[in-house]
Design a protein around this motif. Sequence first.
Motif, PDB file in Angstrom:
ATOM      1  N   ASP A  23      39.876  28.724  40.027  1.00 56.91           N
ATOM      2  CA  ASP A  23      40.825  27.721  40.519  1.00 56.91           C
ATOM      3  C   ASP A  23      42.212  27.928  39.922  1.00 56.91           C
ATOM      4  O   ASP A  23      43.230  27.653  40.578  1.00 56.91           O
ATOM      5  N   SER A  24      42.282  28.391  38.689  1.00 58.16           N
ATOM      6  CA  SER A  24      43.555  28.599  38.003  1.00 58.16           C
ATOM      7  C   SER A  24      44.142  29.987  38.277  1.00 58.16           C
ATOM      8  O   SER A  24      45.234  30.298  37.808  1.00 58.16           O
ATOM      9  N   GLY A  25      43.429  30.784  39.014  1.00 58.05           N
ATOM     10  CA  GLY A  25      43.846  32.176  39.211  1.00 58.05           C
ATOM     11  C   GLY A  25      44.721  32.357  40.443  1.00 58.05           C
ATOM     12  O   GLY A  25      44.596  31.650  41.444  1.00 58.05           O
ATOM     13  N   VAL A  26      45.601  33.359  40.376  1.00 58.37           N
ATOM     14  CA  VAL A  26      46.461  33.745  41.491  1.00 58.37           C
ATOM     15  C   VAL A  26      46.480  35.264  41.539  1.00 58.37           C
ATOM     16  O   VAL A  26      46.807  35.912  40.545  1.00 58.37           O
ATOM     17  N   LEU A  27      46.135  35.820  42.693  1.00 55.38           N
ATOM     18  CA  LEU A  27      46.180  37.274  42.850  1.00 55.38           C
ATOM     19  C   LEU A  27      47.188  37.620  43.935  1.00 55.38           C
ATOM     20  O   LEU A  27      47.076  37.168  45.079  1.00 55.38           O
ATOM     21  N   LEU A  28      48.208  38.425  43.560  1.00 49.54           N
ATOM     22  CA  LEU A  28      49.218  38.921  44.485  1.00 49.54           C
ATOM     23  C   LEU A  28      48.970  40.402  44.722  1.00 49.54           C
ATOM     24  O   LEU A  28      48.706  41.144  43.779  1.00 49.54           O
ATOM     25  N   VAL A  29      49.075  40.821  45.993  1.00 42.52           N
ATOM     26  CA  VAL A  29      48.778  42.212  46.341  1.00 42.52           C
ATOM     27  C   VAL A  29      50.005  42.819  47.025  1.00 42.52           C
ATOM     28  O   VAL A  29      50.479  42.306  48.051  1.00 42.52           O
ATOM     29  N   GLU A  30      50.513  43.917  46.468  1.00 36.93           N
ATOM     30  CA  GLU A  30      51.669  44.604  47.041  1.00 36.93           C
ATOM     31  C   GLU A  30      51.283  45.382  48.295  1.00 36.93           C
ATOM     32  O   GLU A  30      50.092  45.703  48.510  1.00 36.93           O
ATOM     33  N   PRO A  31      52.290  45.739  49.110  1.00 30.17           N
ATOM     34  CA  PRO A  31      52.018  46.633  50.247  1.00 30.17           C
ATOM     35  C   PRO A  31      51.504  47.983  49.754  1.00 30.17           C
ATOM     36  O   PRO A  31      51.827  48.442  48.651  1.00 30.17           O
ATOM     37  N   GLY A  32      50.709  48.628  50.591  1.00 33.05           N
ATOM     38  CA  GLY A  32      50.240  49.972  50.288  1.00 33.05           C
ATOM     39  C   GLY A  32      49.072  50.047  49.336  1.00 33.05           C
ATOM     40  O   GLY A  32      48.579  51.146  49.035  1.00 33.05           O
ATOM     41  N   VAL A  33      48.603  48.901  48.854  1.00 32.15           N
ATOM     42  CA  VAL A  33      47.453  48.906  47.940  1.00 32.15           C
ATOM     43  C   VAL A  33      46.184  49.255  48.723  1.00 32.15           C
ATOM     44  O   VAL A  33      45.981  48.787  49.848  1.00 32.15           O
ATOM     45  N   GLU A  34      45.326  50.055  48.130  1.00 35.56           N
ATOM     46  CA  GLU A  34      44.016  50.391  48.707  1.00 35.56           C
ATOM     47  C   GLU A  34      42.933  49.862  47.771  1.00 35.56           C
ATOM     48  O   GLU A  34      42.971  50.088  46.559  1.00 35.56           O
ATOM     49  N   ILE A  35      41.993  49.124  48.366  1.00 39.40           N
ATOM     50  CA  ILE A  35      40.892  48.550  47.585  1.00 39.40           C
ATOM     51  C   ILE A  35      39.592  49.143  48.099  1.00 39.40           C
ATOM     52  O   ILE A  35      39.294  49.078  49.307  1.00 39.40           O
ATOM     53  N   ILE A  36      38.829  49.706  47.185  1.00 37.87           N
ATOM     54  CA  ILE A  36      37.541  50.327  47.540  1.00 37.87           C
ATOM     55  C   ILE A  36      36.408  49.426  47.045  1.00 37.87           C
ATOM     56  O   ILE A  36      36.348  49.098  45.856  1.00 37.87           O
ATOM     57  N   VAL A  37      35.563  49.022  47.985  1.00 42.51           N
ATOM     58  CA  VAL A  37      34.543  48.026  47.675  1.00 42.51           C
ATOM     59  C   VAL A  37      33.155  48.676  47.735  1.00 42.51           C
ATOM     60  O   VAL A  37      32.811  49.339  48.722  1.00 42.51           O
ATOM     61  N   SER A  38      32.374  48.458  46.675  1.00 41.75           N
ATOM     62  CA  SER A  38      30.981  48.927  46.662  1.00 41.75           C
ATOM     63  C   SER A  38      30.103  47.919  47.415  1.00 41.75           C
ATOM     64  O   SER A  38      30.510  46.774  47.659  1.00 41.75           O
ATOM     65  N   ARG A  39      28.878  48.320  47.747  1.00 43.11           N
ATOM     66  CA  ARG A  39      28.023  47.431  48.522  1.00 43.11           C
ATOM     67  C   ARG A  39      27.680  46.177  47.762  1.00 43.11           C
ATOM     68  O   ARG A  39      27.483  45.109  48.368  1.00 43.11           O
TER      69      ARG A  39
END
Length: 626
Positions: free
Chosen positions: A456-472
Amino acid sequence: MIFKRIVTFLSLSLVMLMAGCAVSNEDAVLVNAPLNQIENIIEGDKELVELSDDKLPKTLAVLPFENQTESDGAFEIVRRVIYNHISSKNYHMLHWQAVDDKLRLANIDLKTAYQTDAAYLADILEVDAVVFGTITDFDRIFAGIITQIKVGVELKLVNRNGELLWQEEDSATSRAGGASVTPIGLLLNAALATMHLQEENLLRAADDVGRELARVMPAPKRLTTSAGPEIKAVVHNGMERVLKYGDILEVGIQGQPGQRAQAFIEGVGSFDLQEVVAGEYIGKIPVSKKANADSVVVEGVLMDQNGNISRWISPFGLLTIDNIAPEKVGNISFNANNREVFLQWPLHPSADVVAYNVYLFDPTNGEKSLANVTQQNNVALSGLQNFVDYTIAISALDHAGNEGEIVKKVVKALPDSRFLEFPSLSSNIPAPIKSGAVLTQKNSPYYIRQPIQIMDSGVLLVEPGVEIIVSRSGVLNVKGQLWIYGEQHNPVKIKGSDANGFAQFAALNSEQSVELNYLEVDGADVAITIQSGQPIIRNSQFTNNQFSALDISGTAKPKVSNSLIKGSNTAGVIVSGHAQVEFEKCKFENNQPFHIQSSSIYTVQAQNNTWSPAANEMSVLGDVKY
């Protein structure tokens, strides 16, 4: 003993038409007309007044004049001209501008200075005596095509003990016949225009009065009895300007013909003038890089063949030459806004600084361009690309246009100023996220290998061009704020860690702000689930998802716009529970068997979208308005 005589100078009203000259009204031109057009037919009978040596002051100051007439004419020029004539006497004179400056420092109104006690004024001005001047008469007479100006002046010389040493009054009438086209006349007309004087004959009348009053004014004796050549006027074009290197200072003297002429500028030097017309001397002096002068007088000098010298201070203001660049500005700070930066810097300590140049360097080729000139110590630069490093530079400008050293700063426009406040995360996203954090393109790719929760207290900002790789086994559970700031040509991309894809990118269950811009999710089982809150999804793509792109349930109220939902194998979007969903300007393509499958108690708003295959009861299931 008080000496007082009054003589009025009359002017001829006869108009003479002669070949080679034309006399007309105020808008006409006098061809080869002399500068002094005052006509006197009575020379007067004033006599030179003498005082004993113990009575004579050594230093004088001429006060701002009192105006006893009903006119509000530009009478300051009368004071300056008379000051000039008194300066030809053997007194040490305090310059009229220095007089004004000292009076202001003493909080004495220049308009009412004549009402102040003479002894007090002498102490303030540090002189032996003061000259009080009064405009006693002013008339403008229109006689056919001739305009006449009559001006009357009374002078009083009072010492620091309040004793009246001398008093005299005089008046003169001048005739105006248009603007002179001689070299001195043109320079004079420009100076008069700068002083906002409409008629030069006021100057001429003042000159005649001043010359006569100075002639009979008592003064200390000179060591030599030989008089120098007559000087009638000294004019220059540096008034109300600050000159610098590259400018041309033009100085003119009108006086006795056939003499050696010079202009003397304190702290700068002496310069020879050339006699271009009989009795008219002109010099055009280029301002050198080394020249500097702060409010100094321009003095005209004529010398005859016997070495006798006359000096005359120009009444047209002091001269300032400034070739010294101001110091550089202080540290620059900035606030980042969407496609804009707001720059601030300390106000320059120098009163000579009047503006600031703001430069912008092109981020692709480094080319510098002038972006703004401002008189404030702040400026907003708009039209910038977000997330791009720009180098800006700021320099100070003084009155003369000298530019100080530039100070550089790297700035960045940002859609959210918190990008500058929050720390950047390394490639491994921590679990959980309890405060502000930033995913940067520089540290990309990022890996989600396990469930990660934004508290609830967290804030995540994501810049352009970021790549996120997600495992199953990975997923981003959002309880706090999530802001994805992809751009059209630089989206945020979500991919699986291997060819088998991944289960899910994000589960949105937050009543706080969630905005996803230019997000691309490819190859998930379900790209995003939404259970609560009012997330906003814009300009995004959800493609090739094994089950669905979006699974919306609970009390969620998402708004999805300008997005592509393509290639889902169960339904492009599944809506259930009390979810209220809006789609606008979205594309639904090749989703099997349905584009939208809804069991929500609320109607899904899906007008103004495109469908392939077309939206109908076979491709859209449930209460959906399309």
